[in-house]
Scaffold this motif. Structure first.
Motif, PDB file in Angstrom:
ATOM      1  N   THR A 117       0.832  -1.200   0.000  1.00  0.00           N
ATOM      2  CA  THR A 117       0.000   0.000   0.000  1.00  0.00           C
ATOM      3  C   THR A 117       0.867   1.251   0.000  1.00  0.00           C
ATOM      4  O   THR A 117       1.785   1.386   0.815  1.00  0.00           O
ATOM      5  N   ALA A 118       0.573   2.162  -0.920  1.00  0.00           N
ATOM      6  CA  ALA A 118       1.167   3.497  -0.927  1.00  0.00           C
ATOM      7  C   ALA A 118       0.092   4.459  -0.446  1.00  0.00           C
ATOM      8  O   ALA A 118      -1.041   4.420  -0.939  1.00  0.00           O
ATOM      9  N   VAL A 119       0.424   5.305   0.535  1.00  0.00           N
ATOM     10  CA  VAL A 119      -0.597   6.175   1.116  1.00  0.00           C
ATOM     11  C   VAL A 119      -0.388   7.630   0.730  1.00  0.00           C
ATOM     12  O   VAL A 119       0.746   8.086   0.528  1.00  0.00           O
ATOM     13  N   ILE A 120      -1.524   8.322   0.623  1.00  0.00           N
ATOM     14  CA  ILE A 120      -1.548   9.760   0.376  1.00  0.00           C
ATOM     15  C   ILE A 120      -2.249  10.404   1.570  1.00  0.00           C
ATOM     16  O   ILE A 120      -3.229   9.864   2.080  1.00  0.00           O
ATOM     17  N   LYS A 121      -1.796  11.559   1.986  1.00  0.00           N
ATOM     18  CA  LYS A 121      -2.420  12.245   3.114  1.00  0.00           C
ATOM     19  C   LYS A 121      -3.854  12.628   2.763  1.00  0.00           C
ATOM     20  O   LYS A 121      -4.109  13.293   1.762  1.00  0.00           O
ATOM     21  N   ASN A 122      -4.778  12.180   3.586  1.00  0.00           N
ATOM     22  CA  ASN A 122      -6.177  12.573   3.408  1.00  0.00           C
ATOM     23  C   ASN A 122      -6.402  14.017   3.854  1.00  0.00           C
ATOM     24  O   ASN A 122      -5.849  14.454   4.862  1.00  0.00           O
ATOM     25  N   ASN A 123      -7.204  14.737   3.099  1.00  0.00           N
ATOM     26  CA  ASN A 123      -7.663  16.049   3.525  1.00  0.00           C
ATOM     27  C   ASN A 123      -8.776  15.874   4.557  1.00  0.00           C
ATOM     28  O   ASN A 123      -9.294  14.770   4.748  1.00  0.00           O
ATOM     29  N   GLU A 124      -9.190  16.970   5.189  1.00  0.00           N
ATOM     30  CA  GLU A 124     -10.209  16.893   6.234  1.00  0.00           C
ATOM     31  C   GLU A 124     -11.568  16.461   5.693  1.00  0.00           C
ATOM     32  O   GLU A 124     -12.427  16.025   6.458  1.00  0.00           O
ATOM     33  N   ASN A 155     -16.157   6.333   0.869  1.00  0.00           N
ATOM     34  CA  ASN A 155     -17.297   7.255   0.796  1.00  0.00           C
ATOM     35  C   ASN A 155     -18.541   6.619   1.435  1.00  0.00           C
ATOM     36  O   ASN A 155     -18.987   5.577   0.949  1.00  0.00           O
ATOM     37  N   THR A 156     -19.075   7.182   2.531  1.00  0.00           N
ATOM     38  CA  THR A 156     -18.586   8.342   3.253  1.00  0.00           C
ATOM     39  C   THR A 156     -17.306   7.984   3.994  1.00  0.00           C
ATOM     40  O   THR A 156     -17.013   6.805   4.188  1.00  0.00           O
ATOM     41  N   HIS A 157     -16.596   9.034   4.443  1.00  0.00           N
ATOM     42  CA  HIS A 157     -15.292   8.781   5.040  1.00  0.00           C
ATOM     43  C   HIS A 157     -15.411   8.709   6.557  1.00  0.00           C
ATOM     44  O   HIS A 157     -15.779   9.678   7.216  1.00  0.00           O
ATOM     45  N   ASN A 158     -15.077   7.541   7.098  1.00  0.00           N
ATOM     46  CA  ASN A 158     -15.269   7.235   8.505  1.00  0.00           C
ATOM     47  C   ASN A 158     -14.472   8.166   9.424  1.00  0.00           C
ATOM     48  O   ASN A 158     -15.036   8.891  10.245  1.00  0.00           O
ATOM     49  N   LEU A 159     -13.142   8.154   9.291  1.00  0.00           N
ATOM     50  CA  LEU A 159     -12.301   8.929  10.198  1.00  0.00           C
ATOM     51  C   LEU A 159     -12.464  10.430  10.022  1.00  0.00           C
ATOM     52  O   LEU A 159     -12.057  11.203  10.883  1.00  0.00           O
ATOM     53  N   CYS A 160     -13.029  10.844   8.911  1.00  0.00           N
ATOM     54  CA  CYS A 160     -13.292  12.272   8.685  1.00  0.00           C
ATOM     55  C   CYS A 160     -14.717  12.639   9.092  1.00  0.00           C
ATOM     56  O   CYS A 160     -15.233  13.686   8.704  1.00  0.00           O
ATOM     57  N   GLY A 161     -15.375  11.766   9.839  1.00  0.00           N
ATOM     58  CA  GLY A 161     -16.661  12.107  10.424  1.00  0.00           C
ATOM     59  C   GLY A 161     -17.854  11.924   9.513  1.00  0.00           C
ATOM     60  O   GLY A 161     -18.838  12.653   9.632  1.00  0.00           O
ATOM     61  N   GLY A 162     -17.795  10.938   8.625  1.00  0.00           N
ATOM     62  CA  GLY A 162     -18.930  10.664   7.761  1.00  0.00           C
ATOM     63  C   GLY A 162     -19.105  11.668   6.637  1.00  0.00           C
ATOM     64  O   GLY A 162     -20.213  11.861   6.132  1.00  0.00           O
ATOM     65  N   LYS A 163     -18.013  12.290   6.234  1.00  0.00           N
ATOM     66  CA  LYS A 163     -18.099  13.281   5.152  1.00  0.00           C
ATOM     67  C   LYS A 163     -18.273  12.599   3.802  1.00  0.00           C
ATOM     68  O   LYS A 163     -17.798  11.480   3.568  1.00  0.00           O
ATOM     69  N   VAL A 164     -18.930  13.314   2.902  1.00  0.00           N
ATOM     70  CA  VAL A 164     -19.265  12.803   1.579  1.00  0.00           C
ATOM     71  C   VAL A 164     -18.254  13.311   0.556  1.00  0.00           C
ATOM     72  O   VAL A 164     -17.979  14.522   0.488  1.00  0.00           O
ATOM     73  N   LEU A 165     -17.705  12.412  -0.238  1.00  0.00           N
ATOM     74  CA  LEU A 165     -16.746  12.824  -1.263  1.00  0.00           C
ATOM     75  C   LEU A 165     -17.460  13.603  -2.364  1.00  0.00           C
ATOM     76  O   LEU A 165     -18.486  13.160  -2.880  1.00  0.00           O
ATOM     77  N   PRO A 166     -16.919  14.765  -2.758  1.00  0.00           N
ATOM     78  CA  PRO A 166     -17.535  15.537  -3.837  1.00  0.00           C
ATOM     79  C   PRO A 166     -17.525  14.760  -5.154  1.00  0.00           C
ATOM     80  O   PRO A 166     -16.529  14.105  -5.498  1.00  0.00           O
ATOM     81  N   LEU A 167     -18.610  14.830  -5.892  1.00  0.00           N
ATOM     82  CA  LEU A 167     -18.708  14.116  -7.162  1.00  0.00           C
ATOM     83  C   LEU A 167     -17.656  14.610  -8.153  1.00  0.00           C
ATOM     84  O   LEU A 167     -17.109  13.820  -8.937  1.00  0.00           O
TER      85      LEU A 167
END
Length: 381
Positions: A117-124, A155-167
């Motif tokens: 796995t290669a990881v990228i920093k997630n935004n908020e 999607n939704t993103h768990n650790l980011c508090g259930g946020k929805v990824l923009p289409l």
């Protein structure tokens, strides 16, 4: 520090338990139980369970994919997808550093699938930078390097508090993936919450991904199970992998029947959970606390992240206090929550949490916040 009260005695003691640790706690509805009791069944490994077949067909249509397969869990679905897409030794997936497959699936990607796995920093907001994605893709790798084989989004993103990824962002990920002939898999455990939040069909949420899974056992209320969907070729391979990792089940129609009810009755009602989550967030915000905070603008679905002053407050102690009911408490309610990060607790809503539960939980949360604030204001702590 706190007087303990037996959870089993709470009901008889007039104490209300509101368990907001996770939507995995949701139990099947009565309609689901009745459907499970009367479901026609057969041997699913032989493809002879009519209820499973019906669920899979309906899920595929709902998602706009060619086919779908019913599996035991979202973790299994993600692992199967990775093993199908990364079908050569030395494969590498690209994931956000807060992604569920990277953080919370016991490293099954490496442990079982043998994939790096290669990881990228997630935004908020659960996204990651598109240019960072381009840099992570290994173009014409030599024999020193793993082979970029799959991009994963959540999607939704768990650790980011259930946020929805923009289409629009999903479309950009798709375009980059197409440039490099890479598939995209969506860990859509709670993607139905995303569809409800954006008020679009589920098929629109997954238009730009090659495969997707979603859980039936979270906000949709089923006792167990998840759906994995994609092309016919992908699902044929997925069924082989499912069998190899012990996921072939027999008269699975008994639980698939609950999934059919979920697709019919439980998706649109997720909006109620979103409303309840926002009510809890507003209650926290209304305290104007300097030790506890919530960002109202980012409460989108069925989760609330309450951030704490970690220099003053111990998360485990906070969780115990929310759960404990003291004789002196004016609010006789035990609130359970989860901590996935070092600086916040999470409240998650689901169908069994009523308006009354939310109202009294809000009172208890406010009581505890004000108690902590008073301690630090008076220099007690």
């Amino acid at each position: 520090m706190y007087e303990k009260i037996n959870v089993d005695l709470m009901h008889n003691s007039g104490i209300r338990m509101v368990d907001l640790r996770s939507d995995t706690l949701s139990k099947p509805t009565m309609e689901m139980r009745e459907a499970m009791y009367s479901a026609p069944v057969g041997d699913d490994v032989y493809g002879e369970d009519p209820t499973v077949t019906e669920l899979e067909k309906r899920a595929a249509v709902l998602l706009g994919k060619e086919e779908a397969v019913f599996v035991a869990s979202g973790t299994m679905a993600n692992l199967i997808a990775i093993m199908v897409h990364c079908n050569q030794r030395g494969s590498e997936i690209i994931s956000g550093d807060y992604g569920h497959t990277f953080k919370f699936e016991q490293g099954g990607t490496a442990q079982i699938a043998g994939v790096h796995t290669a990881v990228i920093k997630n935004n908020e907001d659960g996204t990651f930078n598109i240019e960072d994605l381009r840099k992570k893709i290994r173009k014409n790798p030599d024999f020193h390097e793993p082979i970029s084989s799959l991009i994963i989004v959540e999607n939704t993103h768990n650790l980011c508090g259930g946020k929805v990824l923009p289409l629009e962002w999903l479309e950009k990920v798709h375009n980059v993936a197409q440039e490099h002939k890479l598939p995209v898999h969506m860990d859509g455990a709670r993607m139905m919450n995303a569809a409800v939040y954006l008020d679009v069909p589920p098929s629109r949420i997954v238009k730009d991904v090659d495969s997707v899974c979603f859980c039936l056992s979270k906000g949709l209320g089923c006792p167990v199970g998840a759906i994995l969907a994609g092309s016919s070729e992908f699902i044929a391979k997925a069924r082989r992998v499912r069998k190899a990792i012990g996921g072939g089940w027999r008269q699975a129609g008994i639980i698939a029947a609950a999934g059919i009810v979920a697709l019919d009755k439980m998706i649109d009602r997720l909006k109620e959970d979103h409303i309840h989550a926002y009510q809890i967030a507003k209650a926290i915000y209304a305290t104007s606390s300097k030790n506890f905070r919530v960002d109202l603008q980012t409460v989108q679905t069925n989760m609330v992240l309450m951030y704490i002053n970690k220099m003053k407050i111990d998360i485990k102690e906070l969780q115990r206090r929310l759960q404990t009911v003291l004789k002196t408490d004016s609010v006789k309610c035990s609130v359970r929550c989860m901590s996935l990060n070092h600086d916040c607790v999470r409240f998650t809503l689901y169908w069994e949490i009523s308006d009354e539960d939310v109202a009294i939980a809000c009172e208890k949360i406010q009581l505890v916040i004000r108690e902590y604030d008073a301690m630090y204001l008076n220099g007690v702590a």
